[in-house]
Design an enzyme around this catalytic site. Structure first.
Site, PDB file in Angstrom:
ATOM      1  N   CYS A   1      -5.734   0.294 -10.544  1.00  0.00           N
ATOM      2  CA  CYS A   1      -4.524   0.713  -9.821  1.00  0.00           C
ATOM      3  C   CYS A   1      -3.283   0.107 -10.468  1.00  0.00           C
ATOM      4  CB  CYS A   1      -4.614   0.310  -8.348  1.00  0.00           C
ATOM      5  SG  CYS A   1      -5.760   1.328  -7.398  1.00  0.00           S
TER       6      CYS A   1
ATOM      7  N   HIS B   1       0.833  -1.212   0.000  1.00  0.00           N
ATOM      8  CA  HIS B   1       0.000   0.000   0.000  1.00  0.00           C
ATOM      9  C   HIS B   1       0.869   1.265   0.000  1.00  0.00           C
ATOM     10  CE1 HIS B   1      -3.628   2.392   1.176  1.00  0.00           C
ATOM     11  NE2 HIS B   1      -2.704   3.156   1.738  1.00  0.00           N
ATOM     12  N   GLU B   2       1.813   1.319   0.928  1.00  0.00           N
ATOM     13  CA  GLU B   2       2.648   2.528   1.029  1.00  0.00           C
ATOM     14  C   GLU B   2       3.534   2.683  -0.198  1.00  0.00           C
ATOM     15  OE1 GLU B   2       1.838   4.703   3.019  1.00  0.00           O
ATOM     16  OE2 GLU B   2       0.765   3.600   4.569  1.00  0.00           O
TER      17      GLU B   2
ATOM     18  N   CYS C   1      -8.982  -4.145  -3.079  1.00  0.00           N
ATOM     19  CA  CYS C   1      -7.748  -3.563  -3.630  1.00  0.00           C
ATOM     20  C   CYS C   1      -6.830  -3.141  -2.491  1.00  0.00           C
ATOM     21  CB  CYS C   1      -8.068  -2.361  -4.509  1.00  0.00           C
ATOM     22  SG  CYS C   1      -6.590  -1.520  -5.142  1.00  0.00           S
TER      23      CYS C   1
ATOM     24  N   CYS D   1      -6.140  -3.639  -7.770  1.00  0.00           N
ATOM     25  CA  CYS D   1      -7.244  -3.822  -8.718  1.00  0.00           C
ATOM     26  C   CYS D   1      -6.703  -3.440 -10.100  1.00  0.00           C
ATOM     27  CB  CYS D   1      -8.440  -2.965  -8.321  1.00  0.00           C
ATOM     28  SG  CYS D   1      -8.221  -1.208  -8.641  1.00  0.00           S
TER      29      CYS D   1
ATOM     30  N   HIS E   1       1.684   4.194  -3.035  1.00  0.00           N
ATOM     31  CA  HIS E   1       1.650   5.664  -2.995  1.00  0.00           C
ATOM     32  C   HIS E   1       2.900   6.251  -3.660  1.00  0.00           C
ATOM     33  CE1 HIS E   1      -1.987   6.216  -0.783  1.00  0.00           C
ATOM     34  NE2 HIS E   1      -1.550   5.743   0.368  1.00  0.00           N
TER      35      HIS E   1
ATOM     36  N   CYS F   1      -8.056   3.884  -3.096  1.00  0.00           N
ATOM     37  CA  CYS F   1      -8.966   3.265  -4.054  1.00  0.00           C
ATOM     38  C   CYS F   1     -10.180   2.719  -3.299  1.00  0.00           C
ATOM     39  CB  CYS F   1      -8.229   2.122  -4.757  1.00  0.00           C
ATOM     40  SG  CYS F   1      -9.254   1.153  -5.860  1.00  0.00           S
TER      41      CYS F   1
HETATM   42 ZN    ZN Z   1      -2.673   5.176   2.052  1.00  0.00          ZN
HETATM   43 ZN    ZN Z   2      -7.498  -0.090  -6.683  1.00  0.00          ZN
END
Ligand code: ZN
Ligand code: ZN
Length: 194
Positions: free
Chosen positions: A168, A130-131, A146, A165, A134, A141
């Site tokens: 993304c 996740h990070e 996702c 997803c 970014h 999202c």
């Molecule tokens: Zn975040």
């Molecule tokens: Zn996504």
């Protein structure tokens, strides 16, 4: 050849990192490398909150990036915060180099439950992806499952996958310089190839 650096910061238990490196390499199709960077956690400790300022950790982490560092992910196990929130699992520079993720709130034992190492490892992977997402320019999202879903609680992390997803996945921007071929040949069919 650019790497995603995985940097333990005063991390007690390094045993999660090996698998993390392999999986991150698979997901982002980039090589990973373990790094030891100078980060002084005492300098970013907020005595009033008994927590560590994650933005200041990030600042130190990216202060002197190695030449071959495309991305730098710091992994620590102290409690992180940003001023407007009670805590954060991690923080990253949108479209930048640095990201941090804390393991502290990923352990079941933090919530007074029996420790589950596999669950902790899965949560760590999701928050790390996740990070890093970014840093590749992705914002949050709303697609269920996702990995770029934002997580307020550990339960939210458990509900999402460690993958992107399709939208993304398409949005991951790699800062590659434009290839010469694209600049030299402007035939209309050329762009259709990729
Ligand atoms: Zn975040
Ligand atoms: Zn996504």
């Amino acid at each position: 050849m650019p790497f995603i650096y995985i940097v333990p910061i005063e991390l007690e238990d390094h045993s999660f990192l090996e698998t993390l490196e392999v999986l991150i390499s698979d997901i982002f199709h980039m090589r990973t490398k373990r790094g030891e960077f100078k980060v002084n956690l005492q300098e970013v400790f907020d005595a009033r909150r008994s927590q560590y300022n994650s933005s200041l950790v990030l600042q130190q982490l990216i202060a002197n990036p190695p030449r071959d560092a495309e991305k730098i992910l710091g992994v620590l196990d102290v409690d992180l915060f940003i001023p407007i929130l009670t805590f954060v699992f991690g923080e990253a520079q949108l479209g930048g180099t640095g990201a941090v993720v804390s393991m502290q709130r990923l352990h079941n034992r933090f919530y007074g439950m029996a420790e589950d190492r596999e669950l902790t490892a899965r949560r760590l992977l999701k928050e790390a992806v996740h990070e890093l997402g970014h840093t590749f320019g992705l914002i949050h999202c709303s697609q269920p499952g996702c990995v770029m879903n934002s997580s307020t609680y550990a339960e939210n992390i458990d509900q999402k996958s460690s993958g992107f997803c399709p939208l993304c996945q398409k949005g991951i921007k790699k800062e590659e310089p434009p290839r010469a071929a694209h600049r030299l040949f402007t035939f209309p069919w050329w762009n259709k190839k990729d």
